[in-house]
Design a protein around this motif. Sequence first.
Motif, PDB file in Angstrom:
ATOM      1  N   ILE A 125      12.810   1.267   1.413  1.00  0.00           N
ATOM      2  CA  ILE A 125      12.769   3.161   1.941  1.00  0.00           C
ATOM      3  C   ILE A 125      11.490   3.927   1.152  1.00  0.00           C
ATOM      4  N   GLN A 126      10.516   4.059   0.864  1.00  0.00           N
ATOM      5  CA  GLN A 126       9.360   4.940  -0.065  1.00  0.00           C
ATOM      6  C   GLN A 126      10.238   6.290   0.268  1.00  0.00           C
ATOM      7  N   ILE A 127      10.222   7.132  -0.784  1.00  0.00           N
ATOM      8  CA  ILE A 127       9.713   8.780  -0.637  1.00  0.00           C
ATOM      9  C   ILE A 127       9.127   9.020  -1.639  1.00  0.00           C
ATOM     10  N   ASP A 128       8.417   9.470  -1.263  1.00  0.00           N
ATOM     11  CA  ASP A 128       6.691  10.586  -1.839  1.00  0.00           C
ATOM     12  C   ASP A 128       7.163  11.793  -2.418  1.00  0.00           C
ATOM     13  N   GLU A 129       6.845  11.486  -4.155  1.00  0.00           N
ATOM     14  CA  GLU A 129       6.740  12.896  -4.262  1.00  0.00           C
ATOM     15  C   GLU A 129       5.700  13.157  -5.557  1.00  0.00           C
ATOM     16  N   PRO A 130       5.007  13.646  -4.770  1.00  0.00           N
ATOM     17  CA  PRO A 130       3.566  13.769  -4.829  1.00  0.00           C
ATOM     18  C   PRO A 130       3.788  14.893  -6.182  1.00  0.00           C
ATOM     19  N   ALA A 131       4.248  15.414  -5.961  1.00  0.00           N
ATOM     20  CA  ALA A 131       4.019  17.110  -6.116  1.00  0.00           C
ATOM     21  C   ALA A 131       5.400  17.700  -7.406  1.00  0.00           C
TER      22      ALA A 131
ATOM     23  N   GLY B 294       9.382   2.062   5.207  1.00  0.00           N
ATOM     24  CA  GLY B 294      10.149   3.009   5.725  1.00  0.00           C
ATOM     25  C   GLY B 294       9.009   4.029   4.531  1.00  0.00           C
ATOM     26  N   MET B 295       9.259   5.614   5.230  1.00  0.00           N
ATOM     27  CA  MET B 295       7.739   6.192   4.638  1.00  0.00           C
ATOM     28  C   MET B 295       8.229   7.897   4.828  1.00  0.00           C
ATOM     29  N   LEU B 296       8.273   8.719   3.842  1.00  0.00           N
ATOM     30  CA  LEU B 296       9.447   9.599   3.350  1.00  0.00           C
ATOM     31  C   LEU B 296       9.005  11.046   2.776  1.00  0.00           C
TER      32      LEU B 296
ATOM     33  N   GLY C 165       1.678   3.225   8.570  1.00  0.00           N
ATOM     34  CA  GLY C 165       0.563   3.415   8.977  1.00  0.00           C
ATOM     35  C   GLY C 165       0.340   4.776   8.923  1.00  0.00           C
ATOM     36  N   GLU C 166       1.358   5.321   9.279  1.00  0.00           N
ATOM     37  CA  GLU C 166       1.646   7.103   9.442  1.00  0.00           C
ATOM     38  C   GLU C 166       0.545   7.598  10.455  1.00  0.00           C
ATOM     39  N   PHE C 167       0.368   7.112  11.420  1.00  0.00           N
ATOM     40  CA  PHE C 167      -0.776   7.817  12.678  1.00  0.00           C
ATOM     41  C   PHE C 167      -0.011   8.307  12.916  1.00  0.00           C
TER      42      PHE C 167
ATOM     43  N   THR D 121       0.353  -1.411   0.448  1.00  0.00           N
ATOM     44  CA  THR D 121       0.009  -0.139  -0.108  1.00  0.00           C
ATOM     45  C   THR D 121       1.395   1.500   0.006  1.00  0.00           C
ATOM     46  N   ILE D 122       0.546   2.562   0.069  1.00  0.00           N
ATOM     47  CA  ILE D 122       1.289   3.498  -0.581  1.00  0.00           C
ATOM     48  C   ILE D 122       1.334   4.429   1.145  1.00  0.00           C
ATOM     49  N   GLY D 123       1.195   4.030   2.539  1.00  0.00           N
ATOM     50  CA  GLY D 123       1.241   4.705   3.628  1.00  0.00           C
ATOM     51  C   GLY D 123       0.838   5.119   4.144  1.00  0.00           C
ATOM     52  N   SER D 124       0.002   5.445   4.277  1.00  0.00           N
ATOM     53  CA  SER D 124      -1.100   5.655   5.263  1.00  0.00           C
ATOM     54  C   SER D 124      -2.274   4.868   5.651  1.00  0.00           C
ATOM     55  N   PHE D 125      -3.036   4.436   6.650  1.00  0.00           N
ATOM     56  CA  PHE D 125      -4.132   3.999   6.489  1.00  0.00           C
ATOM     57  C   PHE D 125      -5.622   4.666   7.359  1.00  0.00           C
TER      58      PHE D 125
ATOM     59  N   ASP E 100       0.057  16.122   8.777  1.00  0.00           N
ATOM     60  CA  ASP E 100      -0.151  15.766   7.189  1.00  0.00           C
ATOM     61  C   ASP E 100       1.289  15.972   7.115  1.00  0.00           C
ATOM     62  N   MET E 101       1.170  15.147   5.506  1.00  0.00           N
ATOM     63  CA  MET E 101       2.435  14.903   5.174  1.00  0.00           C
ATOM     64  C   MET E 101       4.124  15.659   4.800  1.00  0.00           C
ATOM     65  N   VAL E 102       3.709  17.396   4.619  1.00  0.00           N
ATOM     66  CA  VAL E 102       4.416  17.909   5.100  1.00  0.00           C
ATOM     67  C   VAL E 102       5.115  18.242   6.162  1.00  0.00           C
TER      68      VAL E 102
ATOM     69  N   THR F   7       9.408   5.594  -5.118  1.00  0.00           N
ATOM     70  CA  THR F   7       8.669   6.933  -5.077  1.00  0.00           C
ATOM     71  C   THR F   7       7.408   6.376  -5.547  1.00  0.00           C
ATOM     72  N   HIS F   8       6.356   7.549  -4.646  1.00  0.00           N
ATOM     73  CA  HIS F   8       5.603   7.541  -5.041  1.00  0.00           C
ATOM     74  C   HIS F   8       4.598   8.926  -5.474  1.00  0.00           C
ATOM     75  N   MET F   9       3.786   9.776  -6.661  1.00  0.00           N
ATOM     76  CA  MET F   9       3.094  10.253  -7.035  1.00  0.00           C
ATOM     77  C   MET F   9       1.917  10.066  -7.072  1.00  0.00           C
ATOM     78  N   CYS F  10       0.599  11.396  -7.437  1.00  0.00           N
ATOM     79  CA  CYS F  10      -0.616  11.226  -7.979  1.00  0.00           C
ATOM     80  C   CYS F  10      -0.978  12.082  -8.602  1.00  0.00           C
ATOM     81  N   TYR F  11      -1.827  12.306  -9.326  1.00  0.00           N
ATOM     82  CA  TYR F  11      -1.727  13.153 -10.695  1.00  0.00           C
ATOM     83  C   TYR F  11      -0.532  13.095 -10.877  1.00  0.00           C
TER      84      TYR F  11
HETATM   85  N1  GLN Z   1       2.860   8.282   1.907  1.00  0.00           N
HETATM   86  C1  GLN Z   1       1.203   8.790   1.660  1.00  0.00           C
HETATM   87  C2  GLN Z   1       0.153   8.476   2.529  1.00  0.00           C
HETATM   88  O1  GLN Z   1       0.271   7.590   1.830  1.00  0.00           O
HETATM   89  C3  GLN Z   1       1.596   9.691   0.272  1.00  0.00           C
HETATM   90  C4  GLN Z   1       0.389  10.731   0.139  1.00  0.00           C
HETATM   91  C5  GLN Z   1       0.155  11.688  -1.366  1.00  0.00           C
HETATM   92  O2  GLN Z   1       0.707  10.483  -1.950  1.00  0.00           O
HETATM   93  N2  GLN Z   1      -0.305  12.160  -1.490  1.00  0.00           N
HETATM   94  O3  GLN Z   1      -0.811   9.254   3.284  1.00  0.00           O
END
Ligand code: GLN
Length: 762
Positions: free
Chosen positions: A604-610, A558-560, A491-493, A438-442, A497-499, A648-652
């Motif tokens: 280790i995941q480094i999120d870069e949705p932006a 890991g989730m960054l 789960g990022e509990f 999964t992408i990180g948060s629950f 907010d991710m930033v 890495t993860h990206m949305c949009y």
């Molecule tokens: N790891 C973040 C999450 O799962 C990624 C959020 C995002 O891509 N905007 O919430």
Amino acid sequence: MLTNNLGYPRVGAQRELKKACEQYWAGKVSQHELFQVKSQLLKQNWLTQQAAGIDLIPSNDFSFYDQVLDMSLTVGNIPARYSPVLTQNKGNSELDLYFAMARGYQKDGLDVKAMEMTKWFDTNYHYIVPEFLPNQTFSLFSTKVFADFEESKQVLGHASKPVLLGPVSYLLLGKEKEAGFHRIELLQNLLPVYIQLLNQLRERGAVWVQFDEPFLAMDLTENEKKAYEYAYREIKRQCAGIKTLVATYFEGLHDNAALAATLPVCALHLDLVRAPQQLDQVLPLLSKKKSLSLGVVDGRNIWKNDYNQSLELLQQAIDQLGEERVMIAPSCSLLHVPFDLDLETKLSPEIKNWLAFAKQKLQEVGDLQRILHGDEALLLQNQQAAALRKQSALIHKPAVKARTAAITEQDAQRHSSFASRQQKQYEEFQLPLFPTTTIGSFPQTADIRQLRARLKKGELTQAQYEQEIERATEEVIRWQESLHLDVLVHGEFERNDMVEYFGELLEGFAFTQNGWVQSYGSRCVKPPVIYGDVSRPEAMTVRWSTYAQSLTSKLVKGMLTGPVTILQWSFVRDDQPRSETTLQIALAIRDEVVSLEESGIRIIQIDEPAIREGLPLRRAHWQAYLDWAIKAFRVSASGVKDETQIHTHMCYSEFNDIIASIADMDADVITMETSRSQMELLEAFADFAYPNEIGPGVYDIHSPRVPSVEEMVSLLEKAATLLPARNLWVNPDCGLKTRKWPETEESLKNMVQAARIVREKI
Ligand code: GLN
Ligand code: ZN
């Protein structure tokens, strides 16, 4: 010399508009009460601007939801599917129709979805996308422009300057709903409504009218350029006696400079914060008698204006045009900055002295005028604040600067090629084909959010809080095990907010209490302020990741948050290039990645949705941005050994144009949004022969809908026809933070089942 303001924040100092709208939607206040809140806010805003000495005060910049949607209602561009909102329920008003278009409508046996929403240029503001049909006609529908104008007259005692989204930009912001035509062809049909509006405004006493035409500063086709000439020629011809101001912002005019400078309008507004050099270009081109509005006060960021710099530009224009043809203004609408710095009581006084929010920016516009008329003291004060900021020990950390200066090519490079990393990781992890993750948060339930609120209020000790977060983490680990997911997350509990979460743990960030900026509708965000050199005093996520890993023999990821995303979703310092700030953040994240590895975390995941949304507005500037943005990601990711897998993860993800750069990030695995486009995006990756591993999202997390096993199987089968099966992962589109537990459970069960089926078939 007039002072000019393009627009003012409308949610109110205490987000009164947000609260009133939400209460109206919940049926708790009447329309009359909602309008009272609006009038109150408008009155305050107008009086604030008047007190600051602004000559051209905007009206119609207020909106209950979005100014583009306002324009759609003004010109009667209402998609037919919304008509029943008025016809089926006679009790509904124009405002109810408006909110139905903005938010969807599910009542009275009707079920219409909201109109599409997208980002307003390169801001974090979202507008409602107008829809167009071939040969569509327009007619004046909402008369809000007049109502607001009349109301402003009452408050101000003189005419305000109505703001209209210009006809060409209005069309270009929209979308054709049928093939076979271009929306710009509708200009002829649209213009008569604008002309009617203008003539009525003039009859009501308007002197100036502002047309927002941000597209004049974008890449334009020949046809679009002609549309500009045509539109403003017609307006001039048919609306004698009204003074027209065309406002451009967010970019320089570049190749459109001659076009803009010679449009038959009375004044042109330039964004001289984004593109100060365009003044040299425009001044000699400007047609006779035309005024120039100089946007010298930054409407997109929160720093105090550097008066010396602004005065230089103003003086240059005055020398060439004379005072009477020069206006002083913020660079764009102040919608994009918070309301009032005076409300910040907890910021350190030193930092506060460097900042200006909307109200203070108006003051700055007035100050510049006063300085030009001889008030030296104001200039001195401003120079002192600037000097203090330049030397502040809070900002400048020589060790951080030295470290970014010493970054080498090698620092941005994994030790081995992807092919050999992949082999080593395969041997290390022994994951099945189509691994699930999964992408990180629950789901962030109310319980979890309350824990943070109680910690802040002192009702929980830090130890109690952490115990509760550990409990939630353990539960989610057990639950993922029982589901037989292959790579687990914690789960990022612990994150609000991710930033913000990372900003609070990094040095060089400040937080406001009230620095809200409208994102869409009643939604506001409170971006952190990056004021100084960024460093990581201590590990940020190791505690939570290692705790989660200690509970299970499965791999925990890991989730960054990545450097570009942290930059993009903050107010960024303006005293050094954005690229430099991003590299500093990249080094901090790199240290965290290394710490995670040292503590036994192997993925280790480094999120870069932006990354995608950070692309400059003009194509000519894309490559320069991508060069430093991708480098920053690589610096953050490259401190680890080959066996450590970087995701890495990206949305949009509209990546078609920049796929080479995405590949250049060299993440071992990229997960992204594709389910809504039926894996269409993967075709671009296939065409490019994208070499690394990919987790194309198999279901849309933006809706509570539970995807079936079959549909996910078929998406995965489609993916496997496009890319090698051994490179494919199985995961949702994005994090599950905003979802509820029941649908999350069912969806993920189905997803794991779908992966099993596909493994057997292939
Ligand atoms: N790891 C973040 C999450 O799962 C990624 C959020 C995002 O891509 N905007 O919430
Ligand atoms: Zn996402």
